[in-house]
Design a protein around this motif. Structure first.
Motif, PDB file in Angstrom:
ATOM      1  N   ILE A  19      49.717  55.991  35.554  1.00 39.74           N
ATOM      2  CA  ILE A  19      50.792  56.775  34.730  1.00 39.74           C
ATOM      3  C   ILE A  19      52.272  57.307  35.311  1.00 39.74           C
ATOM      4  O   ILE A  19      53.122  57.199  33.993  1.00 39.74           O
ATOM      5  CB  ILE A  19      49.771  58.426  35.280  1.00 39.74           C
ATOM      6  CG1 ILE A  19      48.483  59.123  34.527  1.00 39.74           C
ATOM      7  CG2 ILE A  19      50.802  59.593  34.815  1.00 39.74           C
ATOM      8  CD1 ILE A  19      48.438  60.037  35.200  1.00 39.74           C
ATOM      9  N   ILE A  22      53.777  53.816  33.268  1.00 40.67           N
ATOM     10  CA  ILE A  22      53.732  54.465  31.674  1.00 40.67           C
ATOM     11  C   ILE A  22      54.063  55.664  31.119  1.00 40.67           C
ATOM     12  O   ILE A  22      55.587  55.151  29.774  1.00 40.67           O
ATOM     13  CB  ILE A  22      52.906  54.553  31.475  1.00 40.67           C
ATOM     14  CG1 ILE A  22      51.203  53.506  31.443  1.00 40.67           C
ATOM     15  CG2 ILE A  22      52.237  55.208  29.698  1.00 40.67           C
ATOM     16  CD1 ILE A  22      49.645  54.030  31.604  1.00 40.67           C
ATOM     17  N   LEU A  23      54.808  55.991  31.874  1.00 37.02           N
ATOM     18  CA  LEU A  23      56.330  57.231  32.297  1.00 37.02           C
ATOM     19  C   LEU A  23      57.736  57.119  32.062  1.00 37.02           C
ATOM     20  O   LEU A  23      58.463  57.205  31.753  1.00 37.02           O
ATOM     21  CB  LEU A  23      55.387  58.254  33.105  1.00 37.02           C
ATOM     22  CG  LEU A  23      54.951  59.230  32.275  1.00 37.02           C
ATOM     23  CD1 LEU A  23      54.376  60.933  32.817  1.00 37.02           C
ATOM     24  CD2 LEU A  23      54.443  59.873  31.087  1.00 37.02           C
ATOM     25  N   SER A  25      59.541  54.036  32.336  1.00 37.37           N
ATOM     26  CA  SER A  25      60.674  53.337  31.555  1.00 37.37           C
ATOM     27  C   SER A  25      59.392  52.373  31.109  1.00 37.37           C
ATOM     28  O   SER A  25      58.126  52.140  31.102  1.00 37.37           O
ATOM     29  CB  SER A  25      61.172  52.470  32.370  1.00 37.37           C
ATOM     30  OG  SER A  25      61.012  51.837  33.370  1.00 37.37           O
ATOM     31  N   PHE A  29      56.792  49.942  32.607  1.00 41.61           N
ATOM     32  CA  PHE A  29      55.148  49.957  31.592  1.00 41.61           C
ATOM     33  C   PHE A  29      54.270  48.327  31.337  1.00 41.61           C
ATOM     34  O   PHE A  29      53.782  48.554  32.035  1.00 41.61           O
ATOM     35  CB  PHE A  29      55.389  50.442  30.426  1.00 41.61           C
ATOM     36  CG  PHE A  29      54.498  50.189  29.430  1.00 41.61           C
ATOM     37  CD1 PHE A  29      52.938  50.139  29.408  1.00 41.61           C
ATOM     38  CD2 PHE A  29      54.740  49.398  28.661  1.00 41.61           C
ATOM     39  CE1 PHE A  29      52.154  50.160  28.439  1.00 41.61           C
ATOM     40  CE2 PHE A  29      54.043  48.720  27.079  1.00 41.61           C
ATOM     41  CZ  PHE A  29      52.552  49.177  27.473  1.00 41.61           C
ATOM     42  N   ASN A 144      56.135  55.633  23.166  1.00 37.83           N
ATOM     43  CA  ASN A 144      55.835  56.918  23.195  1.00 37.83           C
ATOM     44  C   ASN A 144      54.694  56.836  23.782  1.00 37.83           C
ATOM     45  O   ASN A 144      53.599  56.553  24.053  1.00 37.83           O
ATOM     46  CB  ASN A 144      55.263  57.159  21.990  1.00 37.83           C
ATOM     47  CG  ASN A 144      55.057  58.906  22.628  1.00 37.83           C
ATOM     48  OD1 ASN A 144      54.691  59.620  23.263  1.00 37.83           O
ATOM     49  ND2 ASN A 144      55.026  59.673  20.883  1.00 37.83           N
ATOM     50  N   PRO A 145      55.065  57.097  25.548  1.00 35.51           N
ATOM     51  CA  PRO A 145      53.938  56.658  26.682  1.00 35.51           C
ATOM     52  C   PRO A 145      53.058  57.863  26.234  1.00 35.51           C
ATOM     53  O   PRO A 145      51.533  57.963  26.926  1.00 35.51           O
ATOM     54  CB  PRO A 145      54.778  57.320  28.132  1.00 35.51           C
ATOM     55  CG  PRO A 145      55.769  58.101  27.255  1.00 35.51           C
ATOM     56  CD  PRO A 145      56.189  57.764  25.924  1.00 35.51           C
ATOM     57  N   LYS A 146      53.168  58.843  25.757  1.00 36.20           N
ATOM     58  CA  LYS A 146      51.844  59.745  25.237  1.00 36.20           C
ATOM     59  C   LYS A 146      50.958  59.278  25.162  1.00 36.20           C
ATOM     60  O   LYS A 146      49.831  59.593  25.616  1.00 36.20           O
ATOM     61  CB  LYS A 146      52.709  60.870  25.200  1.00 36.20           C
ATOM     62  CG  LYS A 146      53.058  62.250  25.718  1.00 36.20           C
ATOM     63  CD  LYS A 146      54.071  63.471  24.600  1.00 36.20           C
ATOM     64  CE  LYS A 146      54.277  63.932  26.500  1.00 36.20           C
ATOM     65  NZ  LYS A 146      54.459  65.574  25.011  1.00 36.20           N
ATOM     66  N   ILE A 149      48.661  56.814  27.971  1.00 33.98           N
ATOM     67  CA  ILE A 149      48.456  58.372  28.647  1.00 33.98           C
ATOM     68  C   ILE A 149      47.068  58.514  28.069  1.00 33.98           C
ATOM     69  O   ILE A 149      45.446  58.860  28.790  1.00 33.98           O
ATOM     70  CB  ILE A 149      49.370  58.503  29.346  1.00 33.98           C
ATOM     71  CG1 ILE A 149      50.179  58.155  30.122  1.00 33.98           C
ATOM     72  CG2 ILE A 149      48.464  60.159  29.564  1.00 33.98           C
ATOM     73  CD1 ILE A 149      51.645  59.076  30.478  1.00 33.98           C
ATOM     74  N   TYR A 205      49.228  68.206  24.421  1.00 35.97           N
ATOM     75  CA  TYR A 205      50.049  66.967  25.854  1.00 35.97           C
ATOM     76  C   TYR A 205      50.540  66.427  23.966  1.00 35.97           C
ATOM     77  O   TYR A 205      51.650  66.361  24.075  1.00 35.97           O
ATOM     78  CB  TYR A 205      49.252  66.474  26.008  1.00 35.97           C
ATOM     79  CG  TYR A 205      49.879  65.819  26.670  1.00 35.97           C
ATOM     80  CD1 TYR A 205      50.710  65.752  27.799  1.00 35.97           C
ATOM     81  CD2 TYR A 205      49.005  63.969  26.720  1.00 35.97           C
ATOM     82  CE1 TYR A 205      51.432  64.277  28.202  1.00 35.97           C
ATOM     83  CE2 TYR A 205      49.861  62.666  27.373  1.00 35.97           C
ATOM     84  CZ  TYR A 205      51.008  63.566  28.632  1.00 35.97           C
ATOM     85  OH  TYR A 205      51.098  61.897  28.665  1.00 35.97           O
TER      86      TYR A 205
END
Length: 281
Positions: A19, A22-23, A25, A29, A144-146, A149, A205
């Protein structure tokens, strides 16, 4: 150290690292998933018993190429970044191998993998899915890391509740020859809770419009169905190799392939779903 405690600690470290990377940068990632790819390549080479040098080099070159394409701002590589034909060639090459993997899973006569198929599996089952995975978080608005995830959340939800439901009320074996512990009840329990999680994730989210929540519900079903198939396929590779785990890098959990077998099989299907949505739009 207690086995349960060891498993819990290594699992927590894996989730936090995943996590955070991924979040943090795009670079972190790509670095983490590049490492995952190289470790998975080594583990898979061990499973199917082939030399590691050429596969390792092929995985590295392919991944670096996709990284350069993803960050390119001009020139030929940037043209590939937005070239749908290039994406579709990679996607359908991977899906072709995915179909071969499904045939491999259900064919009771396959007890040994021929040399040509070993390299086909390496490319289409390991290397290309990791490359495709790096494209999923990138949309019109960039990284868009969301998205990634959220996919992992659905996979973890599916795995967790498939185990809980299967353990508590599972009676009908799903695929006993390959995975004796999986049950039909557990499978449907995992899919059901993934769908519930997809609604919550998409609404609270990702915060997409109410009318588009169905997109993530479909993704949850894809995760439940194809994630389970991916897990079973890896189990058959291990069964043929005569091993319990793909590796030992994660105490109590096995190897990287053991942790990512679902997502690497699911990623091309989700990417195909994205292409269909874009086409329809």
């Amino acid at each position: 150290m207690n086995e349960t405690l060891k498993r819990s600690i290594s699992g927590a470290v894996y989730i936090i690292l995943l996590i955070f990377s991924i979040l943090f940068s795009t670079e972190s990632f790509f670095i983490l998933f590049g490492l995952f790819l190289l470790i998975a390549t080594i583990e898979f080479c061990n499973l199917i018993q082939i030399q590691k040098i050429i596969p390792f080099a092929a995985a590295t070159i392919t991944y670096v190429l996709f990284y350069e394409i993803s960050i390119a701002t001009d020139g030929y590589l940037q043209s590939l970044r937005f070239n749908k034909t290039f994406d579709l060639i990679i996607l359908f090459s991977t899906l072709t191998v995915s179909i071969k993997c499904i045939h491999f899973l259900f064919d009771n006569k396959i007890v040994k993998i021929d040399s040509f198929s070993k390299y086909i599996y390496l490319i289409g089952y390991i290397i290309f899915p990791f490359a495709i995975m790096t494209k999923i978080p990138f949309g019109i608005d960039g990284y868009n890391p969301k998205i990634l995830i959220s996919i992992f959340i659905l996979i973890w939800t599916n795995d967790t509740f498939a185990y809980i439901v299967g353990k508590s009320m599972g009676k009908t074996k799903l695929f006993e020859r390959i995975s004796p512990k999986k049950t039909v009840e557990g499978f449907f329990g995992g899919v059901l809770f993934s769908v519930i999680a997809s609604y919550l994730v998409s609404k609270y989210y990702i915060e997409i419009a109410e009318g588009k929540v169905f997109i993530w519900i479909i993704i949850a079903v894809i995760v439940g169905v194809f994630g389970t198939i991916g897990d079973l396929i890896e189990s058959k590779f291990k069964r043929i190799a005569g091993v319990k785990d793909s590796g030992k890098i994660m105490p109590g959990h096995g190897g990287i392939l053991d942790r990512l077998d679902s997502v690497i099989f699911v990623a091309p299907i989700i990417f195909l779903f994205y292409q269909i949505l874009n086409y329809v739009s």
